[in-house]
Design a protein around this motif. Structure first.
Motif, PDB file in Angstrom:
ATOM      1  N   LEU A   1       0.825  -1.203   0.000  1.00  0.00           N
ATOM      2  CA  LEU A   1       0.000   0.000   0.000  1.00  0.00           C
ATOM      3  C   LEU A   1       0.866   1.264   0.000  1.00  0.00           C
ATOM      4  N   THR A   2       1.988   1.207   0.712  1.00  0.00           N
ATOM      5  CA  THR A   2       2.898   2.357   0.721  1.00  0.00           C
ATOM      6  C   THR A   2       3.478   2.581  -0.673  1.00  0.00           C
ATOM      7  N   GLY A   3       3.806   1.482  -1.373  1.00  0.00           N
ATOM      8  CA  GLY A   3       4.283   1.605  -2.748  1.00  0.00           C
ATOM      9  C   GLY A   3       3.239   2.228  -3.661  1.00  0.00           C
ATOM     10  N   TYR A   4       1.998   1.816  -3.495  1.00  0.00           N
ATOM     11  CA  TYR A   4       0.912   2.372  -4.294  1.00  0.00           C
ATOM     12  C   TYR A   4       0.739   3.861  -4.009  1.00  0.00           C
ATOM     13  N   CYS A   5       0.715   4.216  -2.726  1.00  0.00           N
ATOM     14  CA  CYS A   5       0.519   5.625  -2.357  1.00  0.00           C
ATOM     15  C   CYS A   5       1.723   6.463  -2.758  1.00  0.00           C
ATOM     16  N   TYR A   6       2.916   5.887  -2.725  1.00  0.00           N
ATOM     17  CA  TYR A   6       4.095   6.637  -3.171  1.00  0.00           C
ATOM     18  C   TYR A   6       3.996   6.964  -4.660  1.00  0.00           C
ATOM     19  N   ARG A   7       3.596   5.996  -5.450  1.00  0.00           N
ATOM     20  CA  ARG A   7       3.436   6.262  -6.891  1.00  0.00           C
ATOM     21  C   ARG A   7       2.367   7.326  -7.128  1.00  0.00           C
ATOM     22  N   MET A   8       1.321   7.319  -6.313  1.00  0.00           N
ATOM     23  CA  MET A   8       0.254   8.304  -6.449  1.00  0.00           C
ATOM     24  C   MET A   8       0.711   9.697  -6.022  1.00  0.00           C
ATOM     25  N   LEU A   9       1.474   9.791  -4.917  1.00  0.00           N
ATOM     26  CA  LEU A   9       1.739  11.077  -4.272  1.00  0.00           C
ATOM     27  C   LEU A   9       3.144  11.614  -4.510  1.00  0.00           C
ATOM     28  N   GLY A  10       4.101  10.743  -4.815  1.00  0.00           N
ATOM     29  CA  GLY A  10       5.457  11.201  -5.101  1.00  0.00           C
ATOM     30  C   GLY A  10       6.277  11.575  -3.887  1.00  0.00           C
ATOM     31  N   SER A  11       5.823  11.208  -2.690  1.00  0.00           N
ATOM     32  CA  SER A  11       6.540  11.516  -1.454  1.00  0.00           C
ATOM     33  C   SER A  11       6.433  10.332  -0.497  1.00  0.00           C
ATOM     34  N   PRO A  12       7.551   9.829   0.033  1.00  0.00           N
ATOM     35  CA  PRO A  12       7.458   8.715   0.979  1.00  0.00           C
ATOM     36  C   PRO A  12       6.765   9.099   2.271  1.00  0.00           C
ATOM     37  N   PHE A  13       6.935  10.352   2.696  1.00  0.00           N
ATOM     38  CA  PHE A  13       6.308  10.794   3.938  1.00  0.00           C
ATOM     39  C   PHE A  13       4.793  10.915   3.772  1.00  0.00           C
ATOM     40  N   GLU A  14       4.361  11.499   2.651  1.00  0.00           N
ATOM     41  CA  GLU A  14       2.926  11.575   2.395  1.00  0.00           C
ATOM     42  C   GLU A  14       2.345  10.180   2.187  1.00  0.00           C
ATOM     43  N   ALA A  15       3.105   9.296   1.544  1.00  0.00           N
ATOM     44  CA  ALA A  15       2.632   7.935   1.327  1.00  0.00           C
ATOM     45  C   ALA A  15       2.419   7.219   2.653  1.00  0.00           C
TER      46      ALA A  15
ATOM     47  N   LEU B   1      -0.297  13.072 -14.773  1.00  0.00           N
ATOM     48  CA  LEU B   1      -1.650  12.553 -14.973  1.00  0.00           C
ATOM     49  C   LEU B   1      -2.622  13.145 -13.959  1.00  0.00           C
ATOM     50  N   ALA B   2      -3.873  13.285 -14.379  1.00  0.00           N
ATOM     51  CA  ALA B   2      -4.929  13.638 -13.430  1.00  0.00           C
ATOM     52  C   ALA B   2      -5.023  12.525 -12.383  1.00  0.00           C
ATOM     53  N   PRO B   3      -5.385  12.854 -11.145  1.00  0.00           N
ATOM     54  CA  PRO B   3      -5.352  11.864 -10.067  1.00  0.00           C
ATOM     55  C   PRO B   3      -6.050  10.542 -10.378  1.00  0.00           C
ATOM     56  N   LYS B   4      -7.267  10.575 -10.947  1.00  0.00           N
ATOM     57  CA  LYS B   4      -7.964   9.313 -11.220  1.00  0.00           C
ATOM     58  C   LYS B   4      -7.292   8.539 -12.345  1.00  0.00           C
ATOM     59  N   GLN B   5      -6.756   9.248 -13.340  1.00  0.00           N
ATOM     60  CA  GLN B   5      -5.997   8.564 -14.391  1.00  0.00           C
ATOM     61  C   GLN B   5      -4.765   7.900 -13.797  1.00  0.00           C
ATOM     62  N   ARG B   6      -4.142   8.592 -12.861  1.00  0.00           N
ATOM     63  CA  ARG B   6      -2.963   8.051 -12.182  1.00  0.00           C
ATOM     64  C   ARG B   6      -3.313   6.733 -11.486  1.00  0.00           C
ATOM     65  N   ALA B   7      -4.429   6.744 -10.758  1.00  0.00           N
ATOM     66  CA  ALA B   7      -4.860   5.536 -10.049  1.00  0.00           C
ATOM     67  C   ALA B   7      -5.153   4.408 -11.028  1.00  0.00           C
ATOM     68  N   VAL B   8      -5.843   4.720 -12.111  1.00  0.00           N
ATOM     69  CA  VAL B   8      -6.190   3.698 -13.103  1.00  0.00           C
ATOM     70  C   VAL B   8      -4.926   3.093 -13.711  1.00  0.00           C
ATOM     71  N   LEU B   9      -3.992   3.931 -14.097  1.00  0.00           N
ATOM     72  CA  LEU B   9      -2.770   3.424 -14.734  1.00  0.00           C
ATOM     73  C   LEU B   9      -1.988   2.532 -13.770  1.00  0.00           C
ATOM     74  N   ILE B  10      -1.857   2.952 -12.526  1.00  0.00           N
ATOM     75  CA  ILE B  10      -1.105   2.147 -11.557  1.00  0.00           C
ATOM     76  C   ILE B  10      -1.798   0.813 -11.306  1.00  0.00           C
ATOM     77  N   LEU B  11      -3.095   0.866 -11.091  1.00  0.00           N
ATOM     78  CA  LEU B  11      -3.835  -0.367 -10.800  1.00  0.00           C
ATOM     79  C   LEU B  11      -3.823  -1.329 -11.984  1.00  0.00           C
ATOM     80  N   ARG B  12      -3.976  -0.798 -13.186  1.00  0.00           N
ATOM     81  CA  ARG B  12      -4.049  -1.661 -14.374  1.00  0.00           C
ATOM     82  C   ARG B  12      -2.668  -2.101 -14.852  1.00  0.00           C
ATOM     83  N   GLU B  13      -1.726  -1.155 -14.986  1.00  0.00           N
ATOM     84  CA  GLU B  13      -0.444  -1.452 -15.626  1.00  0.00           C
ATOM     85  C   GLU B  13       0.613  -1.953 -14.641  1.00  0.00           C
ATOM     86  N   VAL B  14       0.586  -1.448 -13.422  1.00  0.00           N
ATOM     87  CA  VAL B  14       1.602  -1.826 -12.442  1.00  0.00           C
ATOM     88  C   VAL B  14       1.151  -3.019 -11.611  1.00  0.00           C
TER      89      VAL B  14
END
Length: 332
Positions: free
Chosen positions: A27-41, A149-162
């Motif tokens: 989950l931290t890896g997912y949130c890091y890809r979404m947010l770009g910060s380990p602390f925010e993740a 990417l727009a936030p929802k596009q970001r989520a879709v790409l990570i969930l589908r491609e990663v």
């Protein structure tokens, strides 16, 4: 509450905690890809765990626990991204600066894409292909591309491609249709293609030749041998130093900077580590007292076609060195 009931409740709490904690790293890896910060993740994952704990009794098992946690984590990240902020690398903000015009202008930490230790975001997996994708998709260049990417596009790409979720699973998570998911994925792919991140080598891909390259880099840097360093750099290599917005391109400007503004790094020491799936070094420069070495930067090295294509130097060592469990000082 009786002692027996209290004991049962404690056991139940421990079981729930254990089930939730199994998913923390991924989950931290997912949130890091979404947010770009380990602390925010890590903040986002902690918020996810708290929300999951509070509503665990209402979780009816209609989806897997993992899917349910990803739904919560996605909502947390989307809330955090609602202000429209995105993190960047210096090259995302401007063109390169000639060394003769170099000025060090800092920007707030919230402006920058931040590095992350592999162990915080890469869960242990047995499938080599899955491990390779995980490392590839936490590279600075890839996470930087996601920020466009727009936030929802970001989520879709990570969930589908990663993470290889099915379109139907992503649609359920986002409370939308499969058609909407496929459309968002198509738009996300097109945006990523416009600034295709370079295929730099990950730490797991380094062969003996790459290891020798890194060894030569350490010798050249610690000896402050600019001729030797130039031989290791691509002609158009990049050099960045967040929190400063300055970035340089080309080995002449890089070595020119190191011999002028950056000359205080002469006599430094490098300690190897790994960040964002790629080779990295903790950079310690000589202490002004003359007694040993003090933290100066976390260097993340990008390698392409047998040479160094980028030196990313993150200077906020008060944040990075504890995160990477690096020593506070080095003895003389």
């Amino acid at each position: 509450m009786s002692d027996a009931a209290a004991t049962t409740a404690d056991v139940r709490k421990g079981e729930v905690d254990a089930r939730l904690e199994q998913h923390r790293t991924e989950l931290t890896g997912y949130c890091y890809r979404m947010l770009g910060s380990p602390f925010e993740a890590e903040d986002a994952v902690q918020d996810t765990m708290v929300r999951a704990w509070k509503s665990f009794e209402t979780f009816e098992g209609r989806s897997s626990l993992r899917s349910w946690l990803y739904r919560i984590a996605t909502n947390v990240c989307l809330d955090m991204l609602s202000a429209g902020n995105r993190r960047a690398r210096p090259m995302d903000l401007s063109g390169p600066t000639p060394v003769a015009q170099a000025q060090l202008t800092p920007l707030p930490e919230t402006a920058w894409l931040e590095p992350v230790p592999d162990g915080r975001v890469l869960p242990s997996v047995t499938d080599p292909a899955e491990a390779a994708v995980s490392r590839e998709t936490i590279r600075l260049a890839f996470v930087s591309a996601l920020q466009h990417l727009a936030p929802k596009q970001r989520a879709v790409l990570i969930l589908r491609e990663v993470l290889s979720w099915k379109a139907s699973e992503v649609a359920e998570l986002l409370d939308t249709s499969v058609a909407s998911v496929n459309s968002a994925l198509q738009r996300a792919r097109a945006t990523i293609a416009e600034s295709e991140p370079a295929a730099t080598e990950t730490a797991s891909e380094l062969d003996e030749e790459h290891q020798r390259l890194l060894e030569r880099y350490v010798v050249a840097f610690e000896g402050y041998d600019m001729k030797a360093l130039t031989e290791l750099l691509h002609d158009d290599a990049k050099f960045t130093m967040p929190p400063f917005d300055l970035w340089l391109q080309g080995h002449d400007d890089i070595t020119g900077f190191m011999l002028t503004i950056g000359a205080g790094c002469r006599g430094s020491r490098l300690v190897p580590t790994v960040a964002n799936g790629t080779p990295a070094f903790a950079h310690y420069k000589p202490a002004e007292s003359g007694d040993g070495f003090v933290p100066w930067a976390l260097q993340i090295i990008e390698i392409e076609d047998g040479k160094i294509s980028a030196l990313n130097c993150f200077l906020d060592t008060a944040r990075w060195f504890p995160l990477f469990d690096l020593p506070e000082t080095l003895a003389a």
